[in-house]
Enzyme design. Structure first.
Site, mmCIF file in Angstrom:
data_model
loop_
_atom_site.group_PDB
_atom_site.id
_atom_site.type_symbol
_atom_site.label_atom_id
_atom_site.label_comp_id
_atom_site.label_asym_id
_atom_site.label_seq_id
_atom_site.Cartn_x
_atom_site.Cartn_y
_atom_site.Cartn_z
ATOM 1 N N HIS A 86 -6.204 -7.808 3.946
ATOM 2 C CA HIS A 86 -7.047 -6.675 3.538
ATOM 3 C C HIS A 86 -6.871 -6.351 2.060
ATOM 4 O O HIS A 86 -5.761 -6.370 1.535
ATOM 5 C CB HIS A 86 -6.834 -5.445 4.432
ATOM 6 C CG HIS A 86 -5.459 -4.859 4.449
ATOM 7 N ND1 HIS A 86 -5.076 -3.833 3.639
ATOM 8 C CD2 HIS A 86 -4.366 -5.131 5.220
ATOM 9 C CE1 HIS A 86 -3.825 -3.486 3.896
ATOM 10 N NE2 HIS A 86 -3.361 -4.271 4.851
ATOM 11 N N ASP A 88 -8.071 -3.484 0.777
ATOM 12 C CA ASP A 88 -8.001 -2.030 0.574
ATOM 13 C C ASP A 88 -6.549 -1.569 0.605
ATOM 14 O O ASP A 88 -5.666 -2.291 1.082
ATOM 15 C CB ASP A 88 -8.821 -1.272 1.633
ATOM 16 C CG ASP A 88 -8.290 -1.446 3.045
ATOM 17 O OD1 ASP A 88 -7.839 -2.566 3.397
ATOM 18 O OD2 ASP A 88 -8.306 -0.468 3.822
ATOM 19 N N ASP A 119 1.434 -4.375 0.553
ATOM 20 C CA ASP A 119 0.463 -4.059 1.618
ATOM 21 C C ASP A 119 -0.897 -3.838 1.004
ATOM 22 O O ASP A 119 -1.247 -2.719 0.689
ATOM 23 C CB ASP A 119 0.962 -2.824 2.373
ATOM 24 C CG ASP A 119 0.099 -2.454 3.552
ATOM 25 O OD1 ASP A 119 -0.728 -3.272 3.970
ATOM 26 O OD2 ASP A 119 0.262 -1.328 4.073
ATOM 27 N N GLU A 153 -8.958 -1.742 6.477
ATOM 28 C CA GLU A 153 -7.791 -1.819 7.353
ATOM 29 C C GLU A 153 -7.008 -0.524 7.352
ATOM 30 O O GLU A 153 -6.577 -0.052 8.395
ATOM 31 C CB GLU A 153 -6.887 -2.987 6.929
ATOM 32 C CG GLU A 153 -5.899 -3.415 8.013
ATOM 33 C CD GLU A 153 -4.603 -2.617 8.034
ATOM 34 O OE1 GLU A 153 -3.865 -2.706 9.021
ATOM 35 O OE2 GLU A 153 -4.316 -1.884 7.066
ATOM 36 N N GLU A 154 -6.818 0.053 6.173
ATOM 37 C CA GLU A 154 -5.983 1.252 6.073
ATOM 38 C C GLU A 154 -6.687 2.489 6.622
ATOM 39 O O GLU A 154 -6.142 3.583 6.623
ATOM 40 C CB GLU A 154 -5.562 1.486 4.617
ATOM 41 C CG GLU A 154 -4.707 0.371 4.015
ATOM 42 C CD GLU A 154 -3.335 0.237 4.669
ATOM 43 O OE1 GLU A 154 -3.052 0.912 5.678
ATOM 44 O OE2 GLU A 154 -2.544 -0.571 4.152
ATOM 45 N N ASP A 180 1.091 -9.791 6.404
ATOM 46 C CA ASP A 180 0.971 -8.332 6.226
ATOM 47 C C ASP A 180 2.091 -7.628 6.992
ATOM 48 O O ASP A 180 1.935 -6.505 7.441
ATOM 49 C CB ASP A 180 -0.418 -7.884 6.714
ATOM 50 C CG ASP A 180 -0.788 -6.478 6.237
ATOM 51 O OD1 ASP A 180 -0.215 -6.022 5.234
ATOM 52 O OD2 ASP A 180 -1.646 -5.850 6.881
ATOM 53 N N HIS A 213 -5.181 40.700 9.433
ATOM 54 C CA HIS A 213 -4.013 41.314 8.786
ATOM 55 C C HIS A 213 -2.871 41.329 9.805
ATOM 56 O O HIS A 213 -3.026 41.835 10.923
ATOM 57 C CB HIS A 213 -4.377 42.736 8.354
ATOM 58 C CG HIS A 213 -3.327 43.385 7.516
ATOM 59 N ND1 HIS A 213 -2.103 43.784 8.008
ATOM 60 C CD2 HIS A 213 -3.327 43.718 6.194
ATOM 61 C CE1 HIS A 213 -1.393 44.329 7.037
ATOM 62 N NE2 HIS A 213 -2.126 44.309 5.919
ATOM 63 N N ARG A 328 2.623 5.600 18.729
ATOM 64 C CA ARG A 328 2.799 4.153 18.571
ATOM 65 C C ARG A 328 2.978 3.575 19.964
ATOM 66 O O ARG A 328 3.801 4.071 20.745
ATOM 67 C CB ARG A 328 4.030 3.838 17.723
ATOM 68 C CG ARG A 328 3.901 4.231 16.284
ATOM 69 C CD ARG A 328 2.935 3.336 15.529
ATOM 70 N NE ARG A 328 2.639 3.907 14.213
ATOM 71 C CZ ARG A 328 1.946 3.275 13.275
ATOM 72 N NH1 ARG A 328 1.468 2.059 13.482
ATOM 73 N NH2 ARG A 328 1.704 3.855 12.121
ATOM 74 N N SER A 399 1.383 -1.477 12.944
ATOM 75 C CA SER A 399 0.222 -1.893 13.735
ATOM 76 C C SER A 399 -0.761 -2.696 12.895
ATOM 77 O O SER A 399 -1.041 -2.337 11.748
ATOM 78 C CB SER A 399 -0.514 -0.665 14.286
ATOM 79 O OG SER A 399 0.376 0.170 14.991
ATOM 80 N N HIS A 427 2.752 2.454 1.818
ATOM 81 C CA HIS A 427 2.188 3.783 2.120
ATOM 82 C C HIS A 427 2.974 4.914 1.449
ATOM 83 O O HIS A 427 2.712 6.080 1.726
ATOM 84 C CB HIS A 427 2.126 4.066 3.640
ATOM 85 C CG HIS A 427 1.261 3.124 4.409
ATOM 86 N ND1 HIS A 427 0.696 3.449 5.629
ATOM 87 C CD2 HIS A 427 0.847 1.869 4.156
ATOM 88 C CE1 HIS A 427 -0.014 2.425 6.083
ATOM 89 N NE2 HIS A 427 0.068 1.448 5.206
HETATM 90 N N1 BES Z 1 0.560 -3.845 6.970
HETATM 91 C C1 BES Z 1 0.535 -2.671 7.762
HETATM 92 C C2 BES Z 1 1.142 -2.866 9.134
HETATM 93 C C3 BES Z 1 2.632 -3.053 9.118
HETATM 94 C C4 BES Z 1 3.431 -2.032 8.653
HETATM 95 C C5 BES Z 1 3.207 -4.182 9.593
HETATM 96 C C6 BES Z 1 4.797 -2.204 8.625
HETATM 97 C C7 BES Z 1 4.567 -4.341 9.568
HETATM 98 C C8 BES Z 1 5.369 -3.349 9.081
HETATM 99 C C9 BES Z 1 -0.909 -2.204 7.908
HETATM 100 O O1 BES Z 1 -1.606 -2.250 6.695
HETATM 101 C C10 BES Z 1 -0.899 -0.758 8.336
HETATM 102 O O2 BES Z 1 -0.556 0.072 7.552
HETATM 103 N N2 BES Z 1 -1.305 -0.483 9.571
HETATM 104 C C11 BES Z 1 -1.444 0.877 10.004
HETATM 105 C C12 BES Z 1 -2.419 0.954 11.132
HETATM 106 C C13 BES Z 1 -3.850 1.041 10.716
HETATM 107 C C14 BES Z 1 -4.724 1.111 11.954
HETATM 108 C C15 BES Z 1 -4.125 2.195 9.806
HETATM 109 C C16 BES Z 1 -0.136 1.405 10.519
HETATM 110 O O3 BES Z 1 0.685 0.657 11.055
HETATM 111 O O4 BES Z 1 0.049 2.624 10.377
HETATM 112 MN MN MN Z 2 -1.376 -4.036 5.715
HETATM 113 MN MN MN Z 3 -0.956 -0.443 5.477
#
Ligand code: BES
Ligand code: MN
Ligand code: MN
Length: 455
Positions: A86, A88, A119, A153-154, A180, A213, A328, A399, A427
């Site tokens: 991805h 983005d 990422d 993706e994000e 990723d 209030h 999760r 994920s 992130h």
């Molecule tokens: N690359 C990540 C997923 C990831 C995070 C894999 C940490 C291994 C370790 C992916 O870009 C991501 O951030 N996925 C999101 C989910 C998505 C549906 C927004 C996540 O895991 O929060």
């Molecule tokens: Mn990713």
């Molecule tokens: Mn991500």
């Protein structure tokens, strides 16, 4: 292959310079204000694939951000690898916590710092550089390659499942490869075989029809912020088990064998605790940190707001309180099932004086991929060649929902060939990617392309 490896080493500094250009584009998919930048990133990576000599490259429009499709067909007798990534990125805030601006890449202590380094722009780019290294030295590739690169993706990949099911023939392949995910540690190679799923919701409680209030009304009003806090606190018991009825109904229990493998991995709870800056871990009773973060489900509040949050004090009883909550998931929980169970929990427990609004934001399935396949064997040998030791097989708590879609819609297994580290601050402020891993990733991919057709 040796020539390709040599080319990648010789041209490494140039690869880094090119990556910096990609990283300068603030392709934040969740924020409409950055729409033009997201477009720009799609065209940047498409142009780059053309530049390295990929035969067919299309920027394909979707109802959301474009999907970049690329294809290098070599020979029908060779296997086809579908590379997904991805372009983005996540928003960079809070900006004040960055040591250097998020879209002005800099190298410090052997790491490149910018939003998207790990990422996923940096990891995606390794695939382009591996292909280039091969094509520039032998004029061809040892496999057929297709690229599927998305820009949502994000933000939940809203357009992707329909794109995949509408383009089954275009995307036909033997295996999917995604970079990723993360290694197990610095210099500790790993192939990820499990991803958690996700169920993401937003809830709003409304009490009085306007802010009141707190002196005039306080004492006789059920406060939506208090009520929401109570509902969130009620998600867990004191053993940190999730109290939503039926939450664990379909969870596949961890096998003893898998727990033994987890226990044998070079993972130190103490180091982990120190690294995140807490005094102790808080896992579901009976599970280790590694189990709890990768192979057990969890639910957490991601954000909460309502009432007055500015400077100083304002005496107010808020009309509304809201929270973003995500679970999760692990196999065989489904996002649909868990979303409905979260909804039922809130509907059942919302005070009768309040109105509940419940929004399903997005979700994704958890997966366990097949570790016993020719592609996995090739991936394992490739990593061993690049790192000098065999990779571990590990699960991650993050994920990547498209992995389940590839399985469901195309019948394809995925190799999660990631070179990040959990400490890359994806992130978060100061996201980074070690240049040693950028290099090792390119080498591993070159080796994979060489080995896979022989399996
Ligand atoms: N690359 C990540 C997923 C990831 C995070 C894999 C940490 C291994 C370790 C992916 O870009 C991501 O951030 N996925 C999101 C989910 C998505 C549906 C927004 C996540 O895991 O929060
Ligand atoms: Mn990713
Ligand atoms: Mn991500």
């Amino acid at each position: 292959m040796e020539n390709a490896l040599q080319y990648a080493r010789t041209n490494f500094d140039h690869f880094v310079t090119e990556l910096e250009d990609f990283l300068r584009i603030p392709s934040i998919s969740t924020d409409p204000e950055y729409g033009p930048d997201v477009q720009r990133a799609a065209h940047w990576i498409a142009d780059h694939l053309r530049h390295i000599g990929i035969q067919r490259v299309d920027v394909m429009e979707t109802p959301g951000h474009p999907i970049v499709y690329g294809e290098q067909f070599v020979d029908a007798a060779l296997p086809t690898v579908l590379v997904y990534g991805h372009y983005d990125v996540q928003p960079p805030d809070p900006l004040e916590l960055w040591d250097s601006p998020p879209f002005e890449p800099v190298i410090r202590d052997g790491k490149i710092y910018a939003r998207g380094t790990s990422d996923d722009k940096g990891q995606l780019f390794m695939h382009a550089k591996a292909a280039e290294s091969y094509m520039k030295t032998s004029g061809s590739l040892p496999v057929n390659i297709k690229y599927l690169i998305e820009g949502e993706e994000e933000n939940g990949s809203a357009s992707l499942p329909a794109f995949i099911s509408d383009n089954r023939d275009l995307l036909a392949a033997d295996v999917v490869m995604i970079s990723d995910t993360a290694l197990f540690g610095s210099g500790v190679p790993a192939i990820t075989y499990g991803l958690r799923g996700l169920a993401y919701v937003e809830v709003t409680l409304t009490g009085p029809d306007r802010d009141l209030h707190s002196g005039i009304y306080g004492g006789a009003i059920e406060n939506p912020i208090n009520a929401l806090a109570r509902l969130i606190a009620g998600l867990h018991d004191d053993k940190h088990r999730v109290l939503i009825p039926g939450f664990y109904d379909h969870v596949i229990p961890l096998k003893q064998e898998e727990r033994d493998t987890f226990a044998s991995l070079p993972f130190d709870d103490k180091e982990w605790i120190e690294d995140v800056g807490v005094s102790n871990a808080r896992t579901e009773d009976g599970f280790t940190v590694l189990e709890a973060t990768t192979a057990r489900p969890a639910i957490d509040c991601n954000g909460i707001w309502g009432g007055y949050t500015g400077d100083g004090a304002k005496t107010v009883l808020a009309s509304k309180a809201s929270a973003k909550i995500s679970a999760r998931l692990v196999p065989n929980q489904t996002p649909e099932e868990i979303t409905e169970k979260i909804r039922a929990y809130f509907e059942t427990n919302v005070p009768s004086t309040m109105k509940l609004e419940f929004r399903d934001l997005h979700g994704g399935h958890a997966v366990l991929v097949d570790t016993d396949s020719p592609a996995m064997e090739a991936a394992s040998e490739a990593m061993e060649g690049a790192f000098g030791e065999k990779p571990y097989f590990t699960r991650t708590g993050g994920s990547i929902p498209v992995v389940a879609d590839f399985k469901r819609l195309l019948g394809l297994e995925t190799v999660l060939f990631g070179f990040g580290l959990d400490s890359d601050s994806i992130h978060s402020p100061n996201e980074c990617f070690g240049l040693d891993r950028f290099q090792a990733g390119i080498e591993s991919i070159i080796r994979f392309m060489h080995i896979y057709p022989t399996k």
